[in-house]
Design a protein around this motif. Structure first.
Motif, PDB file in Angstrom:
ATOM      1  N   ALA A   7      29.177   9.163  -3.898  1.00 50.79           N
ATOM      2  CA  ALA A   7      28.527   7.609  -3.677  1.00 50.79           C
ATOM      3  C   ALA A   7      27.586   7.584  -4.565  1.00 50.79           C
ATOM      4  O   ALA A   7      27.254   6.868  -5.718  1.00 50.79           O
ATOM      5  CB  ALA A   7      28.600   6.518  -2.548  1.00 50.79           C
ATOM      6  N   THR A  10      27.819   8.835  -7.955  1.00 47.75           N
ATOM      7  CA  THR A  10      28.131   7.624  -9.325  1.00 47.75           C
ATOM      8  C   THR A  10      27.366   6.278  -9.207  1.00 47.75           C
ATOM      9  O   THR A  10      26.757   6.026 -10.478  1.00 47.75           O
ATOM     10  CB  THR A  10      29.219   7.005  -8.299  1.00 47.75           C
ATOM     11  N   PHE A  11      26.608   6.643  -8.157  1.00 49.16           N
ATOM     12  CA  PHE A  11      25.588   5.321  -8.238  1.00 49.16           C
ATOM     13  C   PHE A  11      24.079   5.777  -9.793  1.00 49.16           C
ATOM     14  O   PHE A  11      23.790   5.361 -10.634  1.00 49.16           O
ATOM     15  CB  PHE A  11      24.524   5.265  -7.173  1.00 49.16           C
ATOM     16  N   LEU A  14      25.891   5.627 -13.309  1.00 51.64           N
ATOM     17  CA  LEU A  14      25.694   4.465 -13.628  1.00 51.64           C
ATOM     18  C   LEU A  14      24.423   3.556 -13.841  1.00 51.64           C
ATOM     19  O   LEU A  14      24.038   3.391 -15.220  1.00 51.64           O
ATOM     20  CB  LEU A  14      26.352   2.779 -12.259  1.00 51.64           C
ATOM     21  N   ARG A  15      23.187   3.909 -13.230  1.00 48.82           N
ATOM     22  CA  ARG A  15      21.908   3.908 -14.246  1.00 48.82           C
ATOM     23  C   ARG A  15      21.877   4.217 -14.972  1.00 48.82           C
ATOM     24  O   ARG A  15      20.700   3.785 -16.350  1.00 48.82           O
ATOM     25  CB  ARG A  15      20.920   4.514 -12.844  1.00 48.82           C
ATOM     26  N   VAL A  49      21.050  -3.656  -8.851  1.00 49.54           N
ATOM     27  CA  VAL A  49      22.330  -3.056  -8.268  1.00 49.54           C
ATOM     28  C   VAL A  49      21.250  -2.503  -7.711  1.00 49.54           C
ATOM     29  O   VAL A  49      22.458  -1.484  -6.529  1.00 49.54           O
ATOM     30  CB  VAL A  49      23.345  -1.531  -9.508  1.00 49.54           C
ATOM     31  N   GLN A  87      31.622   1.212 -15.439  1.00 50.39           N
ATOM     32  CA  GLN A  87      31.575   1.328 -15.170  1.00 50.39           C
ATOM     33  C   GLN A  87      31.001   0.119 -13.721  1.00 50.39           C
ATOM     34  O   GLN A  87      30.150   0.098 -13.026  1.00 50.39           O
ATOM     35  CB  GLN A  87      30.408   2.546 -15.352  1.00 50.39           C
ATOM     36  N   LEU A  88      30.156  -0.927 -14.816  1.00 51.01           N
ATOM     37  CA  LEU A  88      29.872  -1.631 -13.505  1.00 51.01           C
ATOM     38  C   LEU A  88      30.462  -2.242 -13.074  1.00 51.01           C
ATOM     39  O   LEU A  88      30.269  -3.027 -11.736  1.00 51.01           O
ATOM     40  CB  LEU A  88      29.426  -2.688 -14.566  1.00 51.01           C
ATOM     41  N   GLN A  90      34.114  -1.605 -11.848  1.00 53.29           N
ATOM     42  CA  GLN A  90      34.237  -0.265 -10.887  1.00 53.29           C
ATOM     43  C   GLN A  90      32.676  -0.474  -9.767  1.00 53.29           C
ATOM     44  O   GLN A  90      33.296  -0.754  -8.659  1.00 53.29           O
ATOM     45  CB  GLN A  90      34.262   1.091 -11.461  1.00 53.29           C
ATOM     46  N   TRP A  91      31.978  -0.014  -9.689  1.00 58.42           N
ATOM     47  CA  TRP A  91      30.755  -0.481  -9.364  1.00 58.42           C
ATOM     48  C   TRP A  91      30.577  -1.697  -8.689  1.00 58.42           C
ATOM     49  O   TRP A  91      30.817  -1.819  -6.951  1.00 58.42           O
ATOM     50  CB  TRP A  91      29.457  -0.201  -9.976  1.00 58.42           C
ATOM     51  N   GLN A  94      33.894  -1.952  -6.012  1.00 57.05           N
ATOM     52  CA  GLN A  94      33.944  -1.562  -4.328  1.00 57.05           C
ATOM     53  C   GLN A  94      32.770  -2.181  -4.202  1.00 57.05           C
ATOM     54  O   GLN A  94      32.997  -2.035  -2.339  1.00 57.05           O
ATOM     55  CB  GLN A  94      33.174   0.173  -5.026  1.00 57.05           C
ATOM     56  N   THR A  95      31.758  -2.691  -3.976  1.00 61.13           N
ATOM     57  CA  THR A  95      30.721  -2.877  -3.278  1.00 61.13           C
ATOM     58  C   THR A  95      30.841  -4.193  -2.723  1.00 61.13           C
ATOM     59  O   THR A  95      30.866  -4.090  -1.818  1.00 61.13           O
ATOM     60  CB  THR A  95      29.253  -2.449  -4.644  1.00 61.13           C
TER      61      THR A  95
END
Length: 275
Positions: A7, A10-11, A14-15, A49, A87-88, A90-91, A94-95
């Motif tokens: 996680a 992945t984060f 994303l950033r 985020v 990516q945003l 998917q994040w 999931q969140t």
């Protein structure tokens, strides 16, 4: 590999993707407003985020829809932007799922609304279902509209609690899964405003969902919905804060604002009211 490490990676990815897209978009700032809007949205999302609150998650959803709607224009200048949007998405999904009560997939079939006058479409800025059904006969209002929305309704930025129409103007008002996005404290205001702008014997059509009380650590309600229109099928997911509402609750609002119930039905978590 531990779930936390995955996680975290992945984060961080994303950033970095957000930062890279912003940097590349800055070089094309003079290409137009869509590029500027994308830069502004990514700047805001980059802050949101990081451990978002309930309100911030809702804003993330709004900002994400804005940039997703303009993806086709932006990728002409920055192809990486499409990957950032994915990516945003998917994040965010999931969140939201971790914090949400997700009910089973529902199916609803809906036909064009029969009327000789105009339809006031409350909250038509999302999938635009009423606009798809009735086209130019619909006047859709919302606080924002998805740029990818494709229907012939007249679209106006307007707050449903303060309608800028004269009294007795519409034959029909419709709300398709909109009240779940409006603060409960404002629901009665919307009912009273709709009652004011409807003509005598005007109809108010409401499709919405039962939402239970909060429990455990869940903070959001998610309803996967298949919408069957005469000429197309729309797959969507409706999600909002876990604030309790029910058919009985809306019937109470109707009585307090001068409406009478003409028809009602319930199907699992979703319901319909004609007032």
């Amino acid at each position: 590999m531990p779930e936390v490490d995955v996680a975290d990676r992945t984060f961080k990815k994303l950033r970095k993707s957000i930062a890279d897209s912003k940097s590349l978009l800055e070089k094309h700032r003079l290409k137009g407003q869509s590029v500027i809007d994308a830069i502004d949205a990514l700047t805001r999302l980059d802050k949101l985020v990081v451990d978002p609150s309930e309100e911030e998650l809702q804003e993330i959803g709004v900002q994400f829809e804005k940039i997703r709607g303009g993806t086709d224009d932006i990728i002409k200048y920055v192809p990486l932007f499409a990957d950032t949007v994915n990516q945003l998405g998917q994040w965010f999904e999931q969140t939201m799922m971790k914090r949400s009560l997700v009910v089973g997939r529902h199916t609803i079939e809906i036909e064009p609304i029969k009327t000789e006058g105009y339809i006031l479409d409350i909250g038509g800025g999302g999938e635009g279902i009423i606009g798809r059904l009735n086209g130019r006969d619909a006047i859709s209002i919302d606080l924002s509209f998805l740029t990818r929305q494709d229907n012939d309704s007249l679209k106006i930025l307007m707050d449903a609690t303060d309608l800028k129409f004269l009294s007795s103007q519409f034959d029909v008002a419709a709300s398709f899964f909109t009240f779940m996005y409006i603060e409960n404290n404002d629901h009665l205001k919307v009912f009273k405003e709709v009652h004011r702008v409807l003509k005598d014997r005007g109809r108010f059509l409401i499709w919405d969902s039962r939402i239970p009380e909060r429990f455990e650590d869940k903070r959001f309600f998610v309803l996967p919905l298949e919408i069957l229109l005469p000429d197309e099928r729309v797959e969507s997911v409706y999600g909002a804060k876990l604030d309790q509402q029910s058919l009985a609750y809306f019937k109470g609002l109707a009585a307090r604002s001068g409406f009478e119930v003409v028809e009602e039905w319930v199907k699992n978590e979703i319901f319909f009211l004609e007032l």
